[in-house]
Design a protein around this motif. Structure first.
Motif, mmCIF file in Angstrom:
data_model
loop_
_atom_site.group_PDB
_atom_site.id
_atom_site.type_symbol
_atom_site.label_atom_id
_atom_site.label_comp_id
_atom_site.label_asym_id
_atom_site.label_seq_id
_atom_site.Cartn_x
_atom_site.Cartn_y
_atom_site.Cartn_z
ATOM 1 N N GLU A 8 50.601 29.823 64.447
ATOM 2 C CA GLU A 8 51.385 29.956 63.216
ATOM 3 C C GLU A 8 50.542 30.537 62.092
ATOM 4 O O GLU A 8 49.335 30.286 62.007
ATOM 5 N N LEU A 9 51.221 31.278 61.231
ATOM 6 C CA LEU A 9 50.574 31.869 60.062
ATOM 7 C C LEU A 9 50.349 30.784 59.015
ATOM 8 O O LEU A 9 51.285 30.075 58.652
ATOM 9 N N VAL A 10 49.130 30.693 58.523
ATOM 10 C CA VAL A 10 48.768 29.666 57.543
ATOM 11 C C VAL A 10 48.680 30.244 56.134
ATOM 12 O O VAL A 10 49.237 29.689 55.192
ATOM 13 N N ALA A 11 47.982 31.372 56.001
ATOM 14 C CA ALA A 11 47.761 31.931 54.671
ATOM 15 C C ALA A 11 47.478 33.419 54.780
ATOM 16 O O ALA A 11 46.923 33.876 55.776
ATOM 17 N N THR A 12 47.861 34.149 53.731
ATOM 18 C CA THR A 12 47.681 35.597 53.678
ATOM 19 C C THR A 12 47.146 35.988 52.311
ATOM 20 O O THR A 12 47.558 35.406 51.289
ATOM 21 N N ILE A 13 46.256 36.965 52.290
ATOM 22 C CA ILE A 13 45.837 37.599 51.043
ATOM 23 C C ILE A 13 45.960 39.101 51.224
ATOM 24 O O ILE A 13 45.489 39.665 52.208
ATOM 25 N N THR A 14 46.632 39.751 50.278
ATOM 26 C CA THR A 14 46.825 41.186 50.376
ATOM 27 C C THR A 14 45.702 41.932 49.666
ATOM 28 O O THR A 14 44.886 41.338 48.962
ATOM 29 N N SER A 15 45.697 43.249 49.833
ATOM 30 C CA SER A 15 44.681 44.062 49.166
ATOM 31 C C SER A 15 44.786 43.936 47.647
ATOM 32 O O SER A 15 43.785 44.050 46.942
ATOM 33 N N ALA A 16 45.983 43.686 47.150
ATOM 34 C CA ALA A 16 46.179 43.516 45.707
ATOM 35 C C ALA A 16 45.815 42.120 45.232
ATOM 36 O O ALA A 16 45.863 41.845 44.031
ATOM 37 N N GLY A 17 45.497 41.251 46.171
ATOM 38 C CA GLY A 17 45.106 39.895 45.796
ATOM 39 C C GLY A 17 46.233 38.889 45.783
ATOM 40 O O GLY A 17 46.031 37.737 45.404
ATOM 41 N N PHE A 18 47.420 39.316 46.204
ATOM 42 C CA PHE A 18 48.522 38.365 46.281
ATOM 43 C C PHE A 18 48.295 37.437 47.470
ATOM 44 O O PHE A 18 47.821 37.852 48.520
ATOM 45 N N THR A 19 48.654 36.184 47.290
ATOM 46 C CA THR A 19 48.474 35.195 48.343
ATOM 47 C C THR A 19 49.801 34.547 48.707
ATOM 48 O O THR A 19 50.716 34.466 47.886
ATOM 49 N N ASN A 20 49.873 34.084 49.953
ATOM 50 C CA ASN A 20 51.065 33.395 50.415
ATOM 51 C C ASN A 20 50.630 32.333 51.424
ATOM 52 O O ASN A 20 49.638 32.526 52.139
ATOM 53 N N TYR A 21 51.376 31.222 51.435
ATOM 54 C CA TYR A 21 50.982 30.089 52.265
ATOM 55 C C TYR A 21 52.167 29.527 53.029
ATOM 56 O O TYR A 21 53.311 29.575 52.553
ATOM 57 N N ALA A 22 51.873 28.966 54.181
ATOM 58 C CA ALA A 22 52.883 28.194 54.896
ATOM 59 C C ALA A 22 53.225 26.966 54.059
ATOM 60 O O ALA A 22 52.359 26.417 53.366
ATOM 61 N N ASP A 23 54.467 26.544 54.129
ATOM 62 C CA ASP A 23 54.893 25.378 53.349
ATOM 63 C C ASP A 23 54.038 24.150 53.667
ATOM 64 O O ASP A 23 53.765 23.334 52.781
#
Length: 117
Positions: A46-61
Protein backbone atom coordinates in the motif's frame (compact mmCIF):
# COMPACT_ATOMS: atom_id res chain seq x y z
CA UNK A 1 21.93 2.85 -13.11
CA UNK A 2 19.22 3.84 -10.67
CA UNK A 3 19.42 2.66 -7.09
CA UNK A 4 17.15 3.37 -4.15
CA UNK A 5 18.61 2.21 -0.85
CA UNK A 6 16.44 2.29 2.26
CA UNK A 7 17.72 2.32 5.82
CA UNK A 8 16.53 3.15 9.29
CA UNK A 9 14.11 0.33 9.90
CA UNK A 10 14.15 -1.73 13.05
CA UNK A 11 12.21 -2.51 16.19
CA UNK A 12 10.23 0.17 17.99
CA UNK A 13 7.71 0.19 20.79
CA UNK A 14 4.17 1.40 20.26
CA UNK A 15 4.14 5.16 20.60
CA UNK A 16 7.75 5.43 19.52
CA UNK A 17 9.40 6.90 16.46
CA UNK A 18 11.64 5.84 13.60
CA UNK A 19 13.05 7.70 10.63
CA UNK A 20 13.50 5.88 7.36
CA UNK A 21 15.91 7.09 4.71
CA UNK A 22 15.98 6.43 0.98
CA UNK A 23 19.30 7.32 -0.60
CA UNK A 24 18.98 7.67 -4.35
CA UNK A 25 21.57 7.39 -7.08
CA UNK A 26 21.07 7.67 -10.82
CA UNK A 27 18.10 10.00 -10.33
CA UNK A 28 17.63 13.42 -8.76
CA UNK A 29 14.96 13.23 -6.08
CA UNK A 30 14.22 16.96 -6.23
CA UNK A 31 12.72 16.61 -9.73
CA UNK A 32 10.90 13.34 -9.19
CA UNK A 33 7.81 12.15 -7.43
CA UNK A 34 9.01 9.90 -4.63
CA UNK A 35 6.84 7.55 -2.61
CA UNK A 36 6.98 5.28 0.40
CA UNK A 37 5.00 2.06 0.24
CA UNK A 38 4.64 -0.68 2.82
CA UNK A 39 3.66 -4.32 2.79
CA UNK A 40 2.56 -6.18 5.88
CA UNK A 41 2.57 -9.99 6.04
CA UNK A 42 -0.34 -11.42 4.06
CA UNK A 43 -1.43 -8.01 2.80
CA UNK A 44 -1.08 -6.08 -0.44
CA UNK A 45 1.52 -3.39 -0.80
CA UNK A 46 0.00 0.00 0.00
CA UNK A 47 0.99 3.58 -0.68
CA UNK A 48 1.94 5.38 2.53
CA UNK A 49 3.24 8.79 1.50
CA UNK A 50 4.17 10.80 -1.60
CA UNK A 51 6.23 13.92 -2.22
CA UNK A 52 6.14 15.57 -5.62
CA UNK A 53 8.83 17.58 -7.36
CA UNK A 54 6.94 20.72 -6.32
CA UNK A 55 7.05 19.61 -2.71
CA UNK A 56 3.42 18.67 -2.36
CA UNK A 57 2.83 15.78 0.02
CA UNK A 58 0.06 13.25 0.41
CA UNK A 59 -0.55 10.53 2.98
CA UNK A 60 -2.63 7.45 3.49
CA UNK A 61 -5.43 8.10 5.96
CA UNK A 62 -3.95 5.49 8.30
CA UNK A 63 -0.74 7.50 8.79
CA UNK A 64 -1.96 11.07 8.38
CA UNK A 65 -0.81 13.23 11.27
CA UNK A 66 1.77 10.64 12.38
CA UNK A 67 4.13 10.26 9.40
CA UNK A 68 5.99 12.98 7.50
CA UNK A 69 7.71 12.59 4.14
CA UNK A 70 10.51 14.97 3.27
CA UNK A 71 13.63 15.19 1.18
CA UNK A 72 17.15 16.60 1.40
CA UNK A 73 18.13 17.71 -2.08
CA UNK A 74 21.79 18.12 -1.17
CA UNK A 75 21.93 14.51 0.02
CA UNK A 76 19.60 13.27 -2.74
CA UNK A 77 17.70 11.44 -0.01
CA UNK A 78 14.03 11.07 0.89
CA UNK A 79 12.91 10.49 4.46
CA UNK A 80 9.87 9.11 6.22
CA UNK A 81 9.59 10.30 9.80
CA UNK A 82 7.26 7.96 11.65
CA UNK A 83 5.87 8.94 15.05
CA UNK A 84 3.22 7.55 17.39
CA UNK A 85 3.91 4.16 15.90
CA UNK A 86 1.31 1.43 16.20
CA UNK A 87 1.68 -2.35 15.91
CA UNK A 88 -0.30 -2.17 12.67
CA UNK A 89 2.53 -0.10 11.17
CA UNK A 90 4.64 -3.27 11.17
CA UNK A 91 5.64 -3.92 7.57
CA UNK A 92 8.44 -3.81 5.05
CA UNK A 93 8.76 -0.23 3.84
CA UNK A 94 9.82 0.45 0.27
CA UNK A 95 11.03 3.57 -1.47
CA UNK A 96 9.59 4.04 -4.97
CA UNK A 97 9.61 6.45 -7.87
CA UNK A 98 7.25 6.25 -10.85
CA UNK A 99 8.48 6.90 -14.38
CA UNK A 100 6.57 7.89 -17.53
CA UNK A 101 8.51 5.43 -19.68
CA UNK A 102 9.93 1.92 -19.33
CA UNK A 103 10.74 0.50 -16.84
CA UNK A 104 7.90 2.66 -15.46
CA UNK A 105 9.19 2.67 -11.92
CA UNK A 106 12.04 1.84 -9.55
CA UNK A 107 11.86 0.21 -6.13
CA UNK A 108 14.25 -0.07 -3.26
CA UNK A 109 14.97 -3.36 -1.55
CA UNK A 110 12.86 -2.51 1.48
CA UNK A 111 13.52 -2.06 5.17
CA UNK A 112 11.69 -3.91 7.94
CA UNK A 113 9.79 -1.96 10.58
CA UNK A 114 8.45 -3.89 13.56
CA UNK A 115 6.35 -2.18 16.23
CA UNK A 116 5.75 -4.03 19.46
CA UNK A 117 2.77 -3.40 21.71
Amino acid sequence: QVQLVESGGGLAQAGGSLRLSCAASGITVSIKTMDWYRQAPGKQRELVATITSAGFTNYADSVKGRFTISRDNAKNTVYLQMSSLKPEDTAIYYCHTPLRTWPYDYWGQGTQVTVSS
